[in-house]
Motif scaffolding. Structure first.
Motif, PDB file in Angstrom:
ATOM      1  N   GLY A 143      39.694  37.088  35.565  1.00 17.29           N
ATOM      2  CA  GLY A 143      40.177  38.309  34.937  1.00 17.29           C
ATOM      3  C   GLY A 143      41.527  38.746  35.468  1.00 17.29           C
ATOM      4  O   GLY A 143      42.394  39.201  34.709  1.00 17.29           O
ATOM      5  N   LEU A 144      41.728  38.626  36.777  1.00 19.46           N
ATOM      6  CA  LEU A 144      43.023  38.993  37.359  1.00 19.46           C
ATOM      7  C   LEU A 144      44.129  38.096  36.827  1.00 19.46           C
ATOM      8  O   LEU A 144      45.248  38.556  36.553  1.00 19.46           O
ATOM      9  CB  LEU A 144      42.951  38.920  38.886  1.00 19.46           C
ATOM     10  N   VAL A 145      43.836  36.804  36.672  1.00 16.89           N
ATOM     11  CA  VAL A 145      44.826  35.889  36.092  1.00 16.89           C
ATOM     12  C   VAL A 145      45.171  36.307  34.672  1.00 16.89           C
ATOM     13  O   VAL A 145      46.344  36.397  34.286  1.00 16.89           O
ATOM     14  CB  VAL A 145      44.293  34.437  36.107  1.00 16.89           C
ATOM     15  N   LEU A 146      44.162  36.578  33.876  1.00 16.89           N
ATOM     16  CA  LEU A 146      44.379  36.906  32.482  1.00 16.89           C
ATOM     17  C   LEU A 146      45.079  38.255  32.320  1.00 16.89           C
ATOM     18  O   LEU A 146      45.964  38.405  31.468  1.00 16.89           O
ATOM     19  CB  LEU A 146      43.050  36.886  31.730  1.00 16.89           C
ATOM     20  N   LEU A 147      44.700  39.240  33.126  1.00 17.19           N
ATOM     21  CA  LEU A 147      45.388  40.537  33.073  1.00 17.19           C
ATOM     22  C   LEU A 147      46.839  40.402  33.508  1.00 17.19           C
ATOM     23  O   LEU A 147      47.734  41.039  32.935  1.00 17.19           O
ATOM     24  CB  LEU A 147      44.676  41.556  33.970  1.00 17.19           C
ATOM     25  N   ALA A 148      47.088  39.581  34.526  1.00 12.83           N
ATOM     26  CA  ALA A 148      48.447  39.427  35.042  1.00 12.83           C
ATOM     27  C   ALA A 148      49.392  38.884  33.978  1.00 12.83           C
ATOM     28  O   ALA A 148      50.601  39.157  34.010  1.00 12.83           O
ATOM     29  CB  ALA A 148      48.450  38.503  36.258  1.00 12.83           C
ATOM     30  N   HIS A 149      48.847  38.126  33.016  1.00 14.03           N
ATOM     31  CA  HIS A 149      49.681  37.519  31.981  1.00 14.03           C
ATOM     32  C   HIS A 149      49.450  38.150  30.614  1.00 14.03           C
ATOM     33  O   HIS A 149      49.940  37.624  29.605  1.00 14.03           O
ATOM     34  CB  HIS A 149      49.408  36.021  31.921  1.00 14.03           C
ATOM     35  N   ALA A 150      48.733  39.267  30.579  1.00  7.97           N
ATOM     36  CA  ALA A 150      48.509  39.977  29.320  1.00  7.97           C
ATOM     37  C   ALA A 150      49.735  40.814  28.977  1.00  7.97           C
ATOM     38  O   ALA A 150      50.651  40.974  29.791  1.00  7.97           O
ATOM     39  CB  ALA A 150      47.264  40.860  29.437  1.00  7.97           C
ATOM     40  N   GLN A 155      47.860  45.805  30.302  1.00  8.16           N
ATOM     41  CA  GLN A 155      47.907  45.965  31.752  1.00  8.16           C
ATOM     42  C   GLN A 155      47.878  47.436  32.140  1.00  8.16           C
ATOM     43  O   GLN A 155      47.167  47.828  33.079  1.00  8.16           O
ATOM     44  CB  GLN A 155      49.157  45.295  32.320  1.00  8.16           C
ATOM     45  N   GLU A 156      48.640  48.252  31.423  1.00  6.86           N
ATOM     46  CA  GLU A 156      48.674  49.678  31.734  1.00  6.86           C
ATOM     47  C   GLU A 156      47.332  50.341  31.466  1.00  6.86           C
ATOM     48  O   GLU A 156      46.917  51.249  32.198  1.00  6.86           O
ATOM     49  CB  GLU A 156      49.781  50.367  30.935  1.00  6.86           C
ATOM     50  N   ARG A 157      46.639  49.890  30.439  1.00  9.63           N
ATOM     51  CA  ARG A 157      45.288  50.413  30.186  1.00  9.63           C
ATOM     52  C   ARG A 157      44.369  50.078  31.346  1.00  9.63           C
ATOM     53  O   ARG A 157      43.554  50.916  31.778  1.00  9.63           O
ATOM     54  CB  ARG A 157      44.721  49.824  28.896  1.00  9.63           C
ATOM     55  N   ALA A 158      44.479  48.852  31.857  1.00 12.82           N
ATOM     56  CA  ALA A 158      43.639  48.453  32.984  1.00 12.82           C
ATOM     57  C   ALA A 158      43.969  49.271  34.221  1.00 12.82           C
ATOM     58  O   ALA A 158      43.066  49.753  34.929  1.00 12.82           O
ATOM     59  CB  ALA A 158      43.830  46.964  33.265  1.00 12.82           C
ATOM     60  N   VAL A 159      45.247  49.442  34.497  1.00 11.50           N
ATOM     61  CA  VAL A 159      45.674  50.192  35.683  1.00 11.50           C
ATOM     62  C   VAL A 159      45.219  51.647  35.596  1.00 11.50           C
ATOM     63  O   VAL A 159      44.847  52.264  36.599  1.00 11.50           O
ATOM     64  CB  VAL A 159      47.209  50.099  35.835  1.00 11.50           C
ATOM     65  N   LEU A 181      48.208  42.236  40.447  1.00  6.64           N
ATOM     66  CA  LEU A 181      48.657  41.496  39.272  1.00  6.64           C
ATOM     67  C   LEU A 181      50.063  40.937  39.491  1.00  6.64           C
ATOM     68  O   LEU A 181      50.366  39.810  39.073  1.00  6.64           O
ATOM     69  CB  LEU A 181      48.629  42.392  38.032  1.00  6.64           C
ATOM     70  N   ALA A 182      50.912  41.707  40.165  1.00  6.68           N
ATOM     71  CA  ALA A 182      52.258  41.207  40.470  1.00  6.68           C
ATOM     72  C   ALA A 182      52.186  40.008  41.411  1.00  6.68           C
ATOM     73  O   ALA A 182      52.938  39.032  41.260  1.00  6.68           O
ATOM     74  CB  ALA A 182      53.092  42.324  41.097  1.00  6.68           C
ATOM     75  N   GLU A 183      51.256  40.042  42.369  1.00  2.00           N
ATOM     76  CA  GLU A 183      51.096  38.931  43.297  1.00  2.00           C
ATOM     77  C   GLU A 183      50.565  37.687  42.584  1.00  2.00           C
ATOM     78  O   GLU A 183      50.975  36.561  42.879  1.00  2.00           O
ATOM     79  CB  GLU A 183      50.138  39.337  44.423  1.00  2.00           C
ATOM     80  N   VAL A 184      49.685  37.890  41.619  1.00  2.00           N
ATOM     81  CA  VAL A 184      49.166  36.765  40.841  1.00  2.00           C
ATOM     82  C   VAL A 184      50.306  36.103  40.068  1.00  2.00           C
ATOM     83  O   VAL A 184      50.416  34.865  40.024  1.00  2.00           O
ATOM     84  CB  VAL A 184      48.053  37.229  39.881  1.00  2.00           C
ATOM     85  N   ARG A 185      51.161  36.903  39.476  1.00  2.00           N
ATOM     86  CA  ARG A 185      52.291  36.325  38.735  1.00  2.00           C
ATOM     87  C   ARG A 185      53.248  35.603  39.690  1.00  2.00           C
ATOM     88  O   ARG A 185      53.823  34.568  39.343  1.00  2.00           O
ATOM     89  CB  ARG A 185      53.035  37.422  37.970  1.00  2.00           C
ATOM     90  N   ARG A 186      53.393  36.128  40.894  1.00  2.00           N
ATOM     91  CA  ARG A 186      54.320  35.518  41.849  1.00  2.00           C
ATOM     92  C   ARG A 186      53.808  34.176  42.349  1.00  2.00           C
ATOM     93  O   ARG A 186      54.568  33.202  42.452  1.00  2.00           O
ATOM     94  CB  ARG A 186      54.547  36.467  43.039  1.00  2.00           C
ATOM     95  N   THR A 187      52.516  34.099  42.655  1.00  2.00           N
ATOM     96  CA  THR A 187      51.959  32.893  43.274  1.00  2.00           C
ATOM     97  C   THR A 187      51.388  31.902  42.267  1.00  2.00           C
ATOM     98  O   THR A 187      51.228  30.721  42.579  1.00  2.00           O
ATOM     99  CB  THR A 187      50.837  33.269  44.251  1.00  2.00           C
ATOM    100  N   GLY A 188      51.047  32.379  41.070  1.00  2.00           N
ATOM    101  CA  GLY A 188      50.460  31.496  40.077  1.00  2.00           C
ATOM    102  C   GLY A 188      48.963  31.333  40.193  1.00  2.00           C
ATOM    103  O   GLY A 188      48.356  30.595  39.407  1.00  2.00           O
ATOM    104  N   VAL A 189      48.314  32.014  41.149  1.00  2.00           N
ATOM    105  CA  VAL A 189      46.863  31.953  41.299  1.00  2.00           C
ATOM    106  C   VAL A 189      46.324  33.336  41.652  1.00  2.00           C
ATOM    107  O   VAL A 189      47.074  34.212  42.103  1.00  2.00           O
ATOM    108  CB  VAL A 189      46.414  30.960  42.398  1.00  2.00           C
ATOM    109  N   ALA A 190      45.037  33.518  41.435  1.00  2.00           N
ATOM    110  CA  ALA A 190      44.360  34.745  41.855  1.00  2.00           C
ATOM    111  C   ALA A 190      43.245  34.387  42.815  1.00  2.00           C
ATOM    112  O   ALA A 190      42.510  33.424  42.588  1.00  2.00           O
ATOM    113  CB  ALA A 190      43.786  35.490  40.644  1.00  2.00           C
ATOM    114  N   ILE A 191      43.132  35.155  43.869  1.00  2.00           N
ATOM    115  CA  ILE A 191      42.032  34.997  44.826  1.00  2.00           C
ATOM    116  C   ILE A 191      41.278  36.311  44.862  1.00  2.00           C
ATOM    117  O   ILE A 191      41.835  37.349  45.229  1.00  2.00           O
ATOM    118  CB  ILE A 191      42.555  34.628  46.224  1.00  2.00           C
ATOM    119  N   SER A 192      40.031  36.280  44.424  1.00  2.00           N
ATOM    120  CA  SER A 192      39.201  37.473  44.368  1.00  2.00           C
ATOM    121  C   SER A 192      38.058  37.301  45.360  1.00  2.00           C
ATOM    122  O   SER A 192      37.150  36.494  45.154  1.00  2.00           O
ATOM    123  CB  SER A 192      38.648  37.664  42.942  1.00  2.00           C
ATOM    124  N   ASP A 193      38.126  38.057  46.441  1.00  2.00           N
ATOM    125  CA  ASP A 193      37.188  37.888  47.553  1.00  2.00           C
ATOM    126  C   ASP A 193      36.173  39.025  47.587  1.00  2.00           C
ATOM    127  O   ASP A 193      36.519  40.167  47.880  1.00  2.00           O
ATOM    128  CB  ASP A 193      37.962  37.844  48.870  1.00  2.00           C
TER     129      ASP A 193
END
Length: 260
Positions: A143-150, A155-159, A181-193
């Motif tokens: 979801g973080l990946v998909l929101l980051a590129h939506a 994105q504003e609705r989610a925020v 989301l900005a970090e996901v766009r920067r790195t190209g991956v999402a890590i959800s812990d």
């Protein structure tokens, strides 16, 4: 107001019956369907009978209804499901063989993700997701990946929230979600812990389509205890890149960055 115009149509009532089924209410008798939909028993009886004759519902000898296979057949034709799943399965299989953990493929639907496919082994960490199920996007790696590129509006609705909390680690602050989301766009991956369950961690990467937009996300879900998520990043990226290539994505530079 015209009383008749305010009444739900036959189609809306029939769809309401189908929508009454859920993982918690996967099997219901007529009285339960009537209560969950607010329909009179006679109306529920007529509509469930029509749905059962078409194959959208199945009725057993005890009068209990379940979702029918005909709906699965129709749903499998959805453009975002059929070709995507077929293209993704070989690479999901490779990722599973490399990790022996849960491998998931999902698409975005509003502020939720819908899981199109999942591979899991007996020893894999427990997850709450299921094929065809949905989950709030902000709490999952895919979801973080998909929101980051939506698009920015979504994105504003989610925020703006509200952001449902599942554990103490779930992102529930709009500012934190924006940074993530900005970090996901920067790195190209999402890590959800530990966002959905504290025992699980997911690493996700975007899948690109023919027009070079993100059409899906692929993830591996592993035990969070003593886990270094970076060790899974190359394998997840490689699998997502393979799916993107199979879908005809014209640009396969990794990682992709965005100023958004």
């Amino acid at each position: 107001m015209d009383t008749w115009s305010a009444r739900p149509s036959v189609t809306e009532r029939a769809l309401g019956i189908l929508a009454a089924f859920s993982p918690e209410h996967a099997a219901m008798n007529l009285s339960q369907i009537s209560r969950r939909t607010g329909l009179p028993v006679a109306t529920a009886h007529r509509l469930t009978g029509e749905l059962a004759r078409w194959g959208a519902l199945e009725r057993d000898e005890h009068g209990v209804y379940r979702i029918g296979l005909r709906l699965w057949e129709v749903a499998a034709l959805a453009p975002r499901g059929l070709g995507l799943r077929e293209s993704a399965m070989p690479f999901m299989g490779d990722l599973y063989e490399a990790t022996h953990q849960n491998v998931q493929l999902a698409v975005l639907d509003g502020l939720d993700v819908v899981y199109l496919e999942r591979i899991a082994g007996r020893g894999a960490v427990n997850v709450l997701t299921r094929v065809g199920g949905r989950f709030p996007a902000h709490a999952t790696g895919v979801g973080l990946v998909l929101l980051a590129h939506a698009d920015r509006e979504l994105q504003e609705r989610a925020v703006a929230g509200p952001l449902r909390r599942f554990t103490e680690k779930t992102i529930t602050c709009g500012a934190e979600l924006r940074r993530t989301l900005a970090e996901v766009r920067r790195t190209g991956v999402a890590i959800s812990d530990g966002q959905v369950e504290l025992i699980a961690l997911s690493v996700a990467a975007p899948v690109y389509g023919r027009d070079d937009s993100v059409v899906a996300a692929l993830s591996v879900v592993v035990p969070s205890h003593d886990c270094n998520p970076q060790m899974y990043v190359p394998a997840v990226r490689a699998a997502a890149r393979g799916v993107s290539r199979a879908l005809g994505a014209p640009n396969l530079q990794w990682p992709r960055t965005s100023s958004g």
